[in-house]
Write a protein that holds these residues in place. Structure first.
Motif, PDB file in Angstrom:
ATOM      1  N   ARG A 115       0.894  -1.166   0.000  1.00  0.00           N
ATOM      2  CA  ARG A 115       0.000   0.000   0.000  1.00  0.00           C
ATOM      3  C   ARG A 115       0.932   1.216   0.000  1.00  0.00           C
ATOM      4  O   ARG A 115       1.566   1.512   0.997  1.00  0.00           O
ATOM      5  CB  ARG A 115      -0.935  -0.005   1.196  1.00  0.00           C
ATOM      6  N   CYS A 116       0.993   1.877  -1.155  1.00  0.00           N
ATOM      7  CA  CYS A 116       2.077   2.819  -1.431  1.00  0.00           C
ATOM      8  C   CYS A 116       1.546   4.237  -1.619  1.00  0.00           C
ATOM      9  O   CYS A 116       0.942   4.548  -2.650  1.00  0.00           O
ATOM     10  CB  CYS A 116       2.828   2.392  -2.684  1.00  0.00           C
ATOM     11  N   ILE A 117       1.797   5.110  -0.643  1.00  0.00           N
ATOM     12  CA  ILE A 117       1.374   6.502  -0.725  1.00  0.00           C
ATOM     13  C   ILE A 117       2.262   7.249  -1.721  1.00  0.00           C
ATOM     14  O   ILE A 117       3.477   7.196  -1.639  1.00  0.00           O
ATOM     15  CB  ILE A 117       1.463   7.187   0.648  1.00  0.00           C
ATOM     16  N   HIS A 118       1.607   7.984  -2.650  1.00  0.00           N
ATOM     17  CA  HIS A 118       2.370   8.749  -3.632  1.00  0.00           C
ATOM     18  C   HIS A 118       1.947  10.204  -3.743  1.00  0.00           C
ATOM     19  O   HIS A 118       2.683  11.015  -4.312  1.00  0.00           O
ATOM     20  CB  HIS A 118       2.263   8.093  -5.010  1.00  0.00           C
ATOM     21  N   SER A 119       0.769  10.546  -3.244  1.00  0.00           N
ATOM     22  CA  SER A 119       0.326  11.929  -3.362  1.00  0.00           C
ATOM     23  C   SER A 119      -0.528  12.293  -2.159  1.00  0.00           C
ATOM     24  O   SER A 119      -1.444  11.551  -1.796  1.00  0.00           O
ATOM     25  CB  SER A 119      -0.477  12.122  -4.656  1.00  0.00           C
ATOM     26  N   TRP A 146      -3.661   9.705  -2.188  1.00  0.00           N
ATOM     27  CA  TRP A 146      -3.823   8.823  -3.339  1.00  0.00           C
ATOM     28  C   TRP A 146      -2.663   7.839  -3.333  1.00  0.00           C
ATOM     29  O   TRP A 146      -1.499   8.247  -3.204  1.00  0.00           O
ATOM     30  CB  TRP A 146      -3.859   9.638  -4.627  1.00  0.00           C
ATOM     31  N   TYR A 147      -2.970   6.575  -3.461  1.00  0.00           N
ATOM     32  CA  TYR A 147      -1.960   5.535  -3.265  1.00  0.00           C
ATOM     33  C   TYR A 147      -2.226   4.346  -4.169  1.00  0.00           C
ATOM     34  O   TYR A 147      -3.287   4.240  -4.814  1.00  0.00           O
ATOM     35  CB  TYR A 147      -1.936   5.100  -1.796  1.00  0.00           C
ATOM     36  N   PRO A 150       4.858  -6.582  -9.865  1.00  0.00           N
ATOM     37  CA  PRO A 150       3.754  -6.202  -8.978  1.00  0.00           C
ATOM     38  C   PRO A 150       2.563  -5.696  -9.770  1.00  0.00           C
ATOM     39  O   PRO A 150       2.717  -4.956 -10.746  1.00  0.00           O
ATOM     40  CB  PRO A 150       4.367  -5.097  -8.113  1.00  0.00           C
ATOM     41  N   THR A 151       1.378  -6.091  -9.347  1.00  0.00           N
ATOM     42  CA  THR A 151       0.141  -5.722 -10.019  1.00  0.00           C
ATOM     43  C   THR A 151      -0.647  -4.795  -9.098  1.00  0.00           C
ATOM     44  O   THR A 151      -0.969  -5.169  -7.974  1.00  0.00           O
ATOM     45  CB  THR A 151      -0.674  -6.980 -10.347  1.00  0.00           C
ATOM     46  N   TYR A 152      -0.927  -3.572  -9.583  1.00  0.00           N
ATOM     47  CA  TYR A 152      -1.549  -2.591  -8.690  1.00  0.00           C
ATOM     48  C   TYR A 152      -2.405  -1.591  -9.459  1.00  0.00           C
ATOM     49  O   TYR A 152      -2.325  -1.473 -10.677  1.00  0.00           O
ATOM     50  CB  TYR A 152      -0.489  -1.855  -7.871  1.00  0.00           C
ATOM     51  N   PHE A 153      -3.242  -0.880  -8.701  1.00  0.00           N
ATOM     52  CA  PHE A 153      -4.050   0.208  -9.241  1.00  0.00           C
ATOM     53  C   PHE A 153      -4.164   1.290  -8.167  1.00  0.00           C
ATOM     54  O   PHE A 153      -3.622   1.145  -7.065  1.00  0.00           O
ATOM     55  CB  PHE A 153      -5.421  -0.293  -9.711  1.00  0.00           C
ATOM     56  N   ILE A 154      -4.882   2.381  -8.472  1.00  0.00           N
ATOM     57  CA  ILE A 154      -4.857   3.582  -7.635  1.00  0.00           C
ATOM     58  C   ILE A 154      -6.124   3.704  -6.796  1.00  0.00           C
ATOM     59  O   ILE A 154      -7.242   3.544  -7.306  1.00  0.00           O
ATOM     60  CB  ILE A 154      -4.682   4.829  -8.512  1.00  0.00           C
ATOM     61  N   LYS A 155      -5.934   4.035  -5.512  1.00  0.00           N
ATOM     62  CA  LYS A 155      -7.052   4.236  -4.603  1.00  0.00           C
ATOM     63  C   LYS A 155      -6.896   5.562  -3.854  1.00  0.00           C
ATOM     64  O   LYS A 155      -5.859   6.223  -3.937  1.00  0.00           O
ATOM     65  CB  LYS A 155      -7.164   3.070  -3.619  1.00  0.00           C
ATOM     66  N   TYR A 156      -7.939   5.900  -3.084  1.00  0.00           N
ATOM     67  CA  TYR A 156      -7.975   7.156  -2.334  1.00  0.00           C
ATOM     68  C   TYR A 156      -8.407   6.871  -0.903  1.00  0.00           C
ATOM     69  O   TYR A 156      -9.280   6.034  -0.644  1.00  0.00           O
ATOM     70  CB  TYR A 156      -8.972   8.113  -2.992  1.00  0.00           C
TER      71      TYR A 156
END
Length: 303
Positions: A148-152, A163-164, A179-185
């Motif tokens: 779970r990667c915070i980027h903004s 947004w992560y 790694p397989t990922y998408f964006i969440k809030y």
């Protein structure tokens, strides 16, 4: 959007034991009226990243003023979630302090890596950062069992809006797991305590298997997001989306305008776009080939 590329700014070349190669996820920060500070993760010879900076002349970002002699944030203690490298999430001023959210890597026995998010705070105007705790602020949950990667992060009306990316599985391409990922809030009142489940923002489409490193900006018309996606054909590229509320997004990738060049440090990739307004100008700092192994450069918005 139309960007005028200004070229390469900096590429690590074995300057010392911790800056051996690669400038990952460059993050611009307006240190003062005269200085743009680019925080980035620099890899050592073993591929382990530590966060340092490159200071640039705000009037001419090609002009390097200073390179940090030691990491502003080093890796964590052995056995901790950040013991095998860290990259930038976001950097923002909160009153008289600077908050740095970062993504940290740990190598388990039965997966390629884990990637969870920490927070460090500076009280000396960004010269050094101290962790607020030795554990993640955004840790493992069912939505992101591997990361779970915070980027903004935007601090708005007393709320930390985040947004992560969530890493929920692995995609095998030519016998290599990616790694397989998408964006969440998600939101937080204190920037430290988060829930276990966020709201889905931007998902993969078509042959994409990962989309992440969202960078979100607020404007009069709503919100804009820049991100990087990858496909099973290994097309690693930048994209763009807009939103009225920061939660429901419409992808408009063709409007991003940041494409690889015909030659040079970004001839294969122009990734991890991050914007910074300096006076009347808007700059986009981004990573080049090899996810930043070719260094980072910038472009100026002209339309």
């Amino acid at each position: 959007m139309k960007w005028e590329k200004k070229g390469l700014i900096y590429c690590p070349n074995k300057e010392n034991h911790w800056i051996d190669n690669t400038a990952l996820t460059p993050q611009p920060f307006l240190l003062n009226a005269d200085t743009i500070r680019i925080y980035a993760s620099f890899r050592d010879a073993k591929g382990v990243g530590r966060i340092g900076y490159v200071d640039l002349d705000a009037k001419n970002p090609k002009n390097i003023l200073k390179i940090s002699q030691s990491p502003v944030l080093d890796i964590g203690e052995n056995g901790c979630f950040d013991d095998n490298g860290i990259i930038l999430g976001d950097v923002l001023r909160i009153k008289d302090k600077i908050y740095m959210y970062y993504v940290a890597f740990q190598i388990p026995q039965k997966a390629k890596f884990f990637a969870f998010s920490g927070l460090a705070v500076s009280e000396d105007n960004g010269e050094s950062f101290a962790r607020i705790q030795k554990t993640p602020v955004l840790d493992r949950s069912n939505e992101g069992i591997f990361g779970r990667c915070i980027h903004s992060v935007i601090y708005e009306n007393g709320i930390f809006r985040v947004w992560y990316s969530v890493i929920h599985q692995w995609t095998w391409i030519e016998n290599i797991p990616y790694p397989t990922y998408f964006i969440k809030y998600i939101e937080s009142k204190d920037g430290i305590t988060f829930g276990n489940e966020g709201k889905t923002c931007v998902q993969c489409v078509g042959s994409e298997y990962r989309i992440g490193r969202p960078k979100v900006y607020k404007s009069k018309g709503g919100y804009a997001m820049f991100y990087t996606s990858d496909s099973t054909a290994k097309e690693y590229k930048s994209g763009y989306a807009t939103s009225l509320d920061g939660i429901t997004w419409e992808r408009k990738d063709k409007q991003c305008g940041l494409e690889p060049s015909q030659n040079g440090f970004d001839s294969q990739m122009a990734c991890y776009p991050t914007l910074l307004e300096v006076g009347e100008k808007t700059y986009c700092f981004y990573g080049g080939n090899g996810m930043g192994k070719g260094g980072f450069g910038y472009a100026e918005l002209v339309q």
